[in-house]
Design a protein around this motif. Structure first.
Motif, PDB file in Angstrom:
ATOM      1  N   LEU A 162      54.252   2.210  -8.021  1.00 42.27           N
ATOM      2  CA  LEU A 162      52.928   2.148  -7.406  1.00 42.27           C
ATOM      3  C   LEU A 162      52.346   0.742  -7.504  1.00 42.27           C
ATOM      4  O   LEU A 162      51.730   0.232  -6.558  1.00 42.27           O
ATOM      5  N   ASP A 163      52.561   0.096  -8.640  1.00 41.96           N
ATOM      6  CA  ASP A 163      52.019  -1.253  -8.869  1.00 41.96           C
ATOM      7  C   ASP A 163      52.601  -2.298  -7.918  1.00 41.96           C
ATOM      8  O   ASP A 163      52.029  -3.385  -7.776  1.00 41.96           O
ATOM      9  N   SER A 164      53.737  -1.976  -7.289  1.00 39.01           N
ATOM     10  CA  SER A 164      54.357  -2.928  -6.350  1.00 39.01           C
ATOM     11  C   SER A 164      53.465  -3.211  -5.154  1.00 39.01           C
ATOM     12  O   SER A 164      53.650  -4.212  -4.461  1.00 39.01           O
ATOM     13  N   TYR A 165      52.501  -2.320  -4.911  1.00 41.39           N
ATOM     14  CA  TYR A 165      51.680  -2.436  -3.712  1.00 41.39           C
ATOM     15  C   TYR A 165      50.262  -2.923  -4.027  1.00 41.39           C
ATOM     16  O   TYR A 165      49.345  -2.731  -3.231  1.00 41.39           O
ATOM     17  N   PHE A 166      50.130  -3.606  -5.155  1.00 42.71           N
ATOM     18  CA  PHE A 166      48.828  -4.179  -5.530  1.00 42.71           C
ATOM     19  C   PHE A 166      48.331  -5.100  -4.416  1.00 42.71           C
ATOM     20  O   PHE A 166      49.049  -5.982  -3.938  1.00 42.71           O
ATOM     21  N   GLY A 167      47.105  -4.855  -3.984  1.00 42.10           N
ATOM     22  CA  GLY A 167      46.492  -5.689  -2.948  1.00 42.10           C
ATOM     23  C   GLY A 167      46.899  -5.345  -1.531  1.00 42.10           C
ATOM     24  O   GLY A 167      46.427  -5.968  -0.579  1.00 42.10           O
ATOM     25  N   ALA A 190      45.442   1.166  -8.990  1.00 39.81           N
ATOM     26  CA  ALA A 190      46.653   0.342  -8.909  1.00 39.81           C
ATOM     27  C   ALA A 190      46.469  -0.853  -7.978  1.00 39.81           C
ATOM     28  O   ALA A 190      47.412  -1.623  -7.754  1.00 39.81           O
ATOM     29  N   GLY A 191      45.261  -1.005  -7.438  1.00 40.93           N
ATOM     30  CA  GLY A 191      44.976  -2.143  -6.562  1.00 40.93           C
ATOM     31  C   GLY A 191      45.374  -1.918  -5.117  1.00 40.93           C
ATOM     32  O   GLY A 191      45.361  -2.850  -4.310  1.00 40.93           O
ATOM     33  N   ILE A 192      45.718  -0.676  -4.760  1.00 42.75           N
ATOM     34  CA  ILE A 192      46.089  -0.349  -3.376  1.00 42.75           C
ATOM     35  C   ILE A 192      44.827  -0.050  -2.576  1.00 42.75           C
ATOM     36  O   ILE A 192      43.877   0.539  -3.085  1.00 42.75           O
ATOM     37  N   LYS A 193      44.842  -0.442  -1.311  1.00 43.24           N
ATOM     38  CA  LYS A 193      43.718  -0.162  -0.418  1.00 43.24           C
ATOM     39  C   LYS A 193      44.169   0.851   0.643  1.00 43.24           C
ATOM     40  O   LYS A 193      44.728   0.474   1.674  1.00 43.24           O
ATOM     41  N   PRO A 194      43.938   2.151   0.396  1.00 46.43           N
ATOM     42  CA  PRO A 194      44.387   3.155   1.355  1.00 46.43           C
ATOM     43  C   PRO A 194      43.469   3.268   2.563  1.00 46.43           C
ATOM     44  O   PRO A 194      42.255   3.110   2.459  1.00 46.43           O
ATOM     45  N   VAL A 195      44.075   3.543   3.716  1.00 48.84           N
ATOM     46  CA  VAL A 195      43.354   3.871   4.944  1.00 48.84           C
ATOM     47  C   VAL A 195      43.874   5.237   5.374  1.00 48.84           C
ATOM     48  O   VAL A 195      45.059   5.377   5.665  1.00 48.84           O
ATOM     49  N   VAL A 235      58.532   5.431  -5.609  1.00 47.79           N
ATOM     50  CA  VAL A 235      58.207   5.322  -4.193  1.00 47.79           C
ATOM     51  C   VAL A 235      59.438   4.801  -3.460  1.00 47.79           C
ATOM     52  O   VAL A 235      60.080   3.857  -3.907  1.00 47.79           O
ATOM     53  N   MET A 236      59.782   5.448  -2.350  1.00 46.39           N
ATOM     54  CA  MET A 236      60.912   4.992  -1.537  1.00 46.39           C
ATOM     55  C   MET A 236      60.372   4.211  -0.346  1.00 46.39           C
ATOM     56  O   MET A 236      59.585   4.745   0.444  1.00 46.39           O
ATOM     57  N   GLU A 237      60.762   2.945  -0.248  1.00 46.37           N
ATOM     58  CA  GLU A 237      60.304   2.100   0.853  1.00 46.37           C
ATOM     59  C   GLU A 237      61.447   1.875   1.849  1.00 46.37           C
ATOM     60  O   GLU A 237      62.534   1.438   1.467  1.00 46.37           O
ATOM     61  N   PHE A 238      61.185   2.165   3.118  1.00 50.60           N
ATOM     62  CA  PHE A 238      62.157   1.984   4.195  1.00 50.60           C
ATOM     63  C   PHE A 238      61.662   0.860   5.110  1.00 50.60           C
ATOM     64  O   PHE A 238      60.475   0.802   5.425  1.00 50.60           O
ATOM     65  N   GLU A 239      62.573  -0.002   5.549  1.00 50.27           N
ATOM     66  CA  GLU A 239      62.218  -1.061   6.499  1.00 50.27           C
ATOM     67  C   GLU A 239      63.008  -0.852   7.785  1.00 50.27           C
ATOM     68  O   GLU A 239      64.243  -0.826   7.768  1.00 50.27           O
ATOM     69  N   ILE A 240      62.307  -0.716   8.889  1.00 50.15           N
ATOM     70  CA  ILE A 240      62.966  -0.332  10.137  1.00 50.15           C
ATOM     71  C   ILE A 240      63.945  -1.400  10.625  1.00 50.15           C
ATOM     72  O   ILE A 240      65.032  -1.070  11.123  1.00 50.15           O
ATOM     73  N   TYR A 241      63.615  -2.694  10.456  1.00 49.86           N
ATOM     74  CA  TYR A 241      64.529  -3.709  10.992  1.00 49.86           C
ATOM     75  C   TYR A 241      65.837  -3.709  10.216  1.00 49.86           C
ATOM     76  O   TYR A 241      66.926  -3.955  10.775  1.00 49.86           O
TER      77      TYR A 241
END
Length: 329
Positions: free
Chosen positions: A23-28, A78-83, A205-211
């Motif tokens: 979760l902390d990976s997404y700070f800011g 955790a410093g995340i800004k959710p929308v 958290v699993m992060e996928f990158e489309i490119y």
């Protein structure tokens, strides 16, 4: 459902496109969250005992509010800004899938009645979860809560996943968070699974990158969309006999659904009558999203008095637990 089996297909065929994060990976970072999917998770999991969800004194369900409040607090801390992005009107292509879901819920209600009569606790829990439906009232409750917390809300004209992807492609957010993999099919540059899972699960958290997905699988975006349609999606029937791996092999060999249909054994692979794959492809390529310039997404100072009134006075939350939390703007 999203795209059937896509997570495993990508893990097996594009492993370098997936990263495990904390979760902390997404700070800011600004993250667009599929609100309806999150609310559904909360209704299924939060405070549930058999058929019983958390309720206030009036008997109104509050599981969605508790889940939304505390998971959002966890992200903010955790410093995340959710929308949060909420669904609008479902496209006509989804009517068949929605009818199937309605039928499944009706069947689950019948099974639940049998389980309750026989006092089978395991079946009671299983079938009660299958009867869960996110209502307009659940959505409105959560919108009100989020606005009181100072967290921005976006109301999509149609599918939330498509609007989330549009926000990400426009650079307004860093990534999209959902459990439905079709955010990638809508072209989200970055997609996150398990961001909204409870901390007790300790799931990365699993992060996928489309490119990277396209690069590793040696596909272009049109071919990836066709792959997803063939694998199984919410907007049309699947070709019987074709799953994700077979779909990938066929796309690599023939390049498009049109070429596949011209070359496959139609006795082995049963193509649905009037299969609307072209319309589905267009929906993924040109989804119904807000075409107007979105207002600047802003996080504001929370309305603490309003929060206490809404959560404690109206919905029976413990005042000590609510007031000791500082909601960060």
């Amino acid at each position: 459902m999203g795209i059937k089996g896509l997570t495993k297909l990508l893990a097996d065929n594009a492993p370098l496109a997936i990263r495990e994060q904390t979760l902390d990976s997404y700070f800011g970072r600004r993250i667009a969250v599929d609100a309806s999917m999150s609310i559904y998770q909360f209704l299924v999991v939060v405070g549930r005992k058999g058929t019983q969800m958390l309720t206030n004194e009036a008997g109104e369900v509050t599981s969605h509010l508790q889940g939304m409040f505390y998971r959002t607090i966890r992200m903010l801390e955790a410093g995340i800004k959710p929308v949060y992005v909420f669904d609008g009107k479902s496209p006509d292509l989804k009517k068949q899938e929605l009818a199937k879901r309605f039928s499944k819920r009706a069947g689950a209600l019948e099974e639940l009645a049998v389980a309750i009569a026989s006092q089978n606790k395991e079946d009671i829990e299983k079938f009660s979860k299958r009867t869960v439906k996110v209502t307009q009232q659940h959505n409105e409750d959560c919108k009100r809560l989020l606005r009181l917390m100072g967290v921005p809300v976006v109301e999509a004209p149609s599918e939330a996943e498509a609007q989330c992807a549009a926000l990400c492609k426009a650079g307004k957010v860093y990534a999209v968070a959902s459990e439905d993999m079709d955010s990638l099919t809508f072209g989200a540059p970055r997609f996150l699974r398990h961001l909204m899972d409870p901390s007790a699960r300790k799931v990365p958290v699993m992060e996928f990158e489309i490119y990277k997905i396209l690069e590793e699988m040696n596909l272009d975006m049109d071919q990836f969309i066709d792959l997803c349609i063939l694998s199984g999606c919410d907007y049309c029937e699947s070709v019987r006999g074709i799953g994700g791996l077979t779909a990938l092999k066929l796309i690599r060999r023939h390049g498009s659904i049109e070429n596949i249909l011209g070359n496959i054994n139609k006795q082995r692979y049963q193509i649905p009558d009037n299969w609307p794959y072209r319309e589905v492809r267009l929906l993924f390529k040109e989804p119904i999203v807000s075409t107007e310039e979105l207002p600047e997404i802003k996080w504001t100072v929370p309305n603490e008095e309003g929060l206490i009134s809404f959560l404690v006075n109206e919905n029976g939350f413990n005042i000590d637990r609510v007031t000791k939390i500082r909601v960060l703007p």
